[in-house]
Design a protein around this motif. Structure first.
Motif, PDB file in Angstrom:
ATOM      1  N   ALA A  91       0.791  -1.637   0.446  1.00 11.19           N
ATOM      2  CA  ALA A  91      -0.117   0.142   0.297  1.00 11.19           C
ATOM      3  C   ALA A  91       0.519   0.836   0.081  1.00 11.19           C
ATOM      4  CB  ALA A  91      -0.807   0.461   1.030  1.00 11.19           C
ATOM      5  N   THR A  92       2.401   0.935   0.799  1.00 10.84           N
ATOM      6  CA  THR A  92       2.982   2.426   0.514  1.00 10.84           C
ATOM      7  C   THR A  92       3.006   3.167  -0.318  1.00 10.84           C
ATOM      8  OG1 THR A  92       2.764   1.847   3.292  1.00 10.84           O
ATOM      9  CG2 THR A  92       4.710   3.309   2.671  1.00 10.84           C
ATOM     10  N   ASN A  93       4.002   1.448  -0.901  1.00  5.61           N
ATOM     11  CA  ASN A  93       4.781   1.601  -2.316  1.00  5.61           C
ATOM     12  C   ASN A  93       3.650   2.595  -3.621  1.00  5.61           C
ATOM     13  OD1 ASN A  93       6.961   0.727  -1.282  1.00  5.61           O
ATOM     14  ND2 ASN A  93       6.682  -1.249  -2.089  1.00  5.61           N
ATOM     15  N   SER A  94       2.428   1.655  -3.786  1.00  2.00           N
ATOM     16  CA  SER A  94       1.551   1.538  -4.500  1.00  2.00           C
ATOM     17  C   SER A  94       1.029   3.655  -4.309  1.00  2.00           C
ATOM     18  CB  SER A  94       0.481   1.217  -4.194  1.00  2.00           C
ATOM     19  OG  SER A  94       0.454  -0.220  -4.941  1.00  2.00           O
ATOM     20  N   LEU A  95       0.672   3.909  -2.843  1.00  2.00           N
ATOM     21  CA  LEU A  95       0.534   5.536  -2.894  1.00  2.00           C
ATOM     22  C   LEU A  95       1.952   6.071  -3.393  1.00  2.00           C
ATOM     23  CD1 LEU A  95      -1.747   7.560  -2.641  1.00  2.00           C
ATOM     24  CD2 LEU A  95      -0.862   7.048  -0.155  1.00  2.00           C
ATOM     25  N   LEU A  96       2.752   6.095  -3.319  1.00  2.00           N
ATOM     26  CA  LEU A  96       4.305   6.311  -3.570  1.00  2.00           C
ATOM     27  C   LEU A  96       4.356   6.845  -5.174  1.00  2.00           C
ATOM     28  CD1 LEU A  96       6.564   5.419  -0.422  1.00  2.00           C
ATOM     29  CD2 LEU A  96       6.447   7.935  -0.653  1.00  2.00           C
ATOM     30  N   CYS A  97       3.980   5.300  -5.427  1.00  2.00           N
ATOM     31  CA  CYS A  97       4.147   5.697  -6.822  1.00  2.00           C
ATOM     32  C   CYS A  97       3.535   6.759  -7.618  1.00  2.00           C
ATOM     33  CB  CYS A  97       3.951   4.251  -7.537  1.00  2.00           C
ATOM     34  SG  CYS A  97       5.402   2.924  -7.427  1.00  2.00           S
ATOM     35  N   VAL A  98       2.052   6.719  -6.857  1.00  2.00           N
ATOM     36  CA  VAL A  98       1.199   7.891  -7.417  1.00  2.00           C
ATOM     37  C   VAL A  98       2.038   8.857  -7.167  1.00  2.00           C
ATOM     38  CG1 VAL A  98      -1.094   9.206  -7.090  1.00  2.00           C
ATOM     39  CG2 VAL A  98      -0.719   5.921  -6.828  1.00  2.00           C
ATOM     40  N   VAL A 102       7.266  13.813 -10.976  1.00  2.00           N
ATOM     41  CA  VAL A 102       7.819  13.695 -12.587  1.00  2.00           C
ATOM     42  C   VAL A 102       6.716  14.308 -13.881  1.00  2.00           C
ATOM     43  CG1 VAL A 102       8.061  12.233 -14.631  1.00  2.00           C
ATOM     44  CG2 VAL A 102       8.636  11.396 -12.041  1.00  2.00           C
ATOM     45  N   PHE A 103       6.254  14.165 -14.179  1.00  2.00           N
ATOM     46  CA  PHE A 103       4.782  15.072 -15.208  1.00  2.00           C
ATOM     47  C   PHE A 103       3.864  16.159 -14.402  1.00  2.00           C
ATOM     48  CE2 PHE A 103       4.751  10.829 -16.327  1.00  2.00           C
ATOM     49  CZ  PHE A 103       5.040  10.521 -17.309  1.00  2.00           C
ATOM     50  N   PHE A 116      -5.590   8.801 -12.938  1.00  2.00           N
ATOM     51  CA  PHE A 116      -3.643   9.318 -12.715  1.00  2.00           C
ATOM     52  C   PHE A 116      -3.556   7.599 -11.769  1.00  2.00           C
ATOM     53  CE2 PHE A 116       0.002  10.926 -11.628  1.00  2.00           C
ATOM     54  CZ  PHE A 116       0.617  11.298 -13.059  1.00  2.00           C
ATOM     55  N   VAL A 117      -4.428   7.950 -10.444  1.00  2.00           N
ATOM     56  CA  VAL A 117      -4.179   7.116  -9.385  1.00  2.00           C
ATOM     57  C   VAL A 117      -4.419   5.819  -9.981  1.00  2.00           C
ATOM     58  CG1 VAL A 117      -5.456   6.713  -6.938  1.00  2.00           C
ATOM     59  CG2 VAL A 117      -4.858   9.034  -7.908  1.00  2.00           C
ATOM     60  N   LYS A 129      -4.181   4.414 -13.339  1.00  2.00           N
ATOM     61  CA  LYS A 129      -2.585   3.824 -13.600  1.00  2.00           C
ATOM     62  C   LYS A 129      -1.348   4.202 -13.700  1.00  2.00           C
ATOM     63  CE  LYS A 129       0.046   3.322 -17.437  1.00  2.00           C
ATOM     64  NZ  LYS A 129      -0.473   2.188 -17.971  1.00  2.00           N
ATOM     65  N   PHE A 130      -0.954   4.522 -11.637  1.00  2.00           N
ATOM     66  CA  PHE A 130       0.306   5.264 -11.000  1.00  2.00           C
ATOM     67  C   PHE A 130       0.541   4.450  -9.806  1.00  2.00           C
ATOM     68  CE2 PHE A 130       1.316   8.307 -14.315  1.00  2.00           C
ATOM     69  CZ  PHE A 130       2.463   7.745 -14.976  1.00  2.00           C
ATOM     70  N   SER A 131      -0.630   3.810  -9.305  1.00  2.00           N
ATOM     71  CA  SER A 131      -0.462   3.488  -8.410  1.00  2.00           C
ATOM     72  C   SER A 131       0.185   1.721  -8.115  1.00  2.00           C
ATOM     73  CB  SER A 131      -1.897   2.785  -7.628  1.00  2.00           C
ATOM     74  OG  SER A 131      -2.756   2.694  -7.964  1.00  2.00           O
ATOM     75  N   ASN A 132       0.017   1.100  -9.376  1.00  2.00           N
ATOM     76  CA  ASN A 132       1.163  -0.654  -9.807  1.00  2.00           C
ATOM     77  C   ASN A 132       2.045  -0.437  -8.983  1.00  2.00           C
ATOM     78  OD1 ASN A 132       1.667  -2.710 -10.144  1.00  2.00           O
ATOM     79  ND2 ASN A 132       1.713  -2.334 -12.763  1.00  2.00           N
ATOM     80  N   SER A 133       2.647  -0.767  -7.540  1.00  2.00           N
ATOM     81  CA  SER A 133       3.620  -1.065  -6.866  1.00  2.00           C
ATOM     82  C   SER A 133       5.400  -1.908  -7.616  1.00  2.00           C
ATOM     83  CB  SER A 133       3.653  -1.367  -5.648  1.00  2.00           C
ATOM     84  OG  SER A 133       2.767  -3.365  -5.536  1.00  2.00           O
ATOM     85  N   ASN A 134       4.608  -2.840  -8.732  1.00  2.00           N
ATOM     86  CA  ASN A 134       5.280  -2.675  -9.429  1.00  2.00           C
ATOM     87  C   ASN A 134       6.566  -1.875  -9.960  1.00  2.00           C
ATOM     88  OD1 ASN A 134       4.761  -5.424  -8.790  1.00  2.00           O
ATOM     89  ND2 ASN A 134       3.436  -5.120 -10.664  1.00  2.00           N
TER      90      ASN A 134
END
Length: 268
Positions: A71-78, A84-85, A252-253, A255-260
């Motif tokens: 969960a932490t990684n996913s939200l940080l990815c967002v 970045v954008f 956007f959330v 798309k980018f919430s993928n922790s991978n």
């Protein structure tokens, strides 16, 4: 349903006689203030903690699996993706919104202006954190992404050490506590709150003292509403525009919430 709700709301504003000027010919929606900042803007809240809208339950994270880390990684990815954008999304709004102090761009290198500056003075003010020299420490707080990143790194380091210590616990004792916790309808971690990586990384007080809420993406709404608040866009009564921007924020959330993607952001 979301599109219909947005259209219904804006049509209600358009038909409200109280929102019109004295001659009744136009709607009062000021876009720019007298100091060159936004007078009105659109803030979109995207839910990220309710289990019906996000694959996590904040108070049911188990210390025995990777749900908290995921969960932490996913939200940080967002958040990383938005940074970045940020320069790209800023072009979607009116030019005066790009460096607006209430929805400032999120530069990983740090702030380029401070709150007290007017739009036409940005970049001229030198922050003096020493109160004896007439400065205010609070001037250093908003928009300080580097300081918040240091907090995130430190939180992950402490979490890794905590997990390592957990693995060193006697296996039989650990299994006993795990079985005891599993009897609860909402298993709670056997550690205290400091072992919860999500709560540590997104600590409300630390966010307030480093980046604050006055960014194009507000993290302080996590505690109060369980949402990410997208503050970037200028105000408009165009229902199609508002609906499109709302769906963009939600997408956007998603798309980018993928922790991978987490490792890709750390090691591009």
């Amino acid at each position: 349903h979301a599109d219909s709700s947005i259209r219904l709301l804006l049509n209600g504003v358009l038909k409200n006689p109280e929102a019109r000027t004295k001659n009744g010919n136009s709607i009062i929606v000021p876009l720019v203030s007298d100091i060159g900042q936004s007078a009105t803007s659109i803030h979109v809240h995207v839910n990220v903690t309710n289990e019906k809208a996000w694959p996590r339950q904040q108070h049911c994270l188990s210390p025995y699996d990777d749900s908290d880390l995921h969960a932490t990684n996913s939200l940080l990815c967002v958040i990383f993706g938005w940074i970045v954008f940020d320069r790209v999304t800023s072009t979607f709004a009116m030019p005066n919104m790009i460096r607006d102090r209430s929805l400032a761009p999120m530069y990983a290198s740090g702030p380029e202006f401070v709150w007290m500056e007017h739009s036409w003075d940005q970049g001229k003010f030198v922050v003096v954190p020493d109160k004896d020299r007439g400065g205010e420490v609070n001037d250093m707080k908003p928009y300080n992404l580097p300081e918040w990143f240091r907090h995130v790194f430190d939180s992950y380091r402490k979490h890794a050490l905590g997990r390592q210590n957990c693995c060193n616990i006697n296996s039989s004792a650990r299994e006993e506590k795990k079985e005891e916790a599993s009897r609860s309808p909402c298993p709670m971690p056997i550690f205290d709150e400091t072992s919860n990586l999500f709560l540590q990384v997104f600590n409300h007080e630390i966010i307030s003292n480093t980046i604050s809420r006055w960014n194009s993406l507000n993290l302080m709404s996590l505690k109060q509403y369980g949402t990410l608040e997208f503050r970037r866009m200028h105000a408009t009564l165009n229902a199609d525009f508002v609906s499109a921007w709302t769906w963009f924020c939600v997408g956007f959330v998603e798309k980018f919430s993928n922790s991978n993607m987490f490792e890709k952001f750390l090691y591009p």
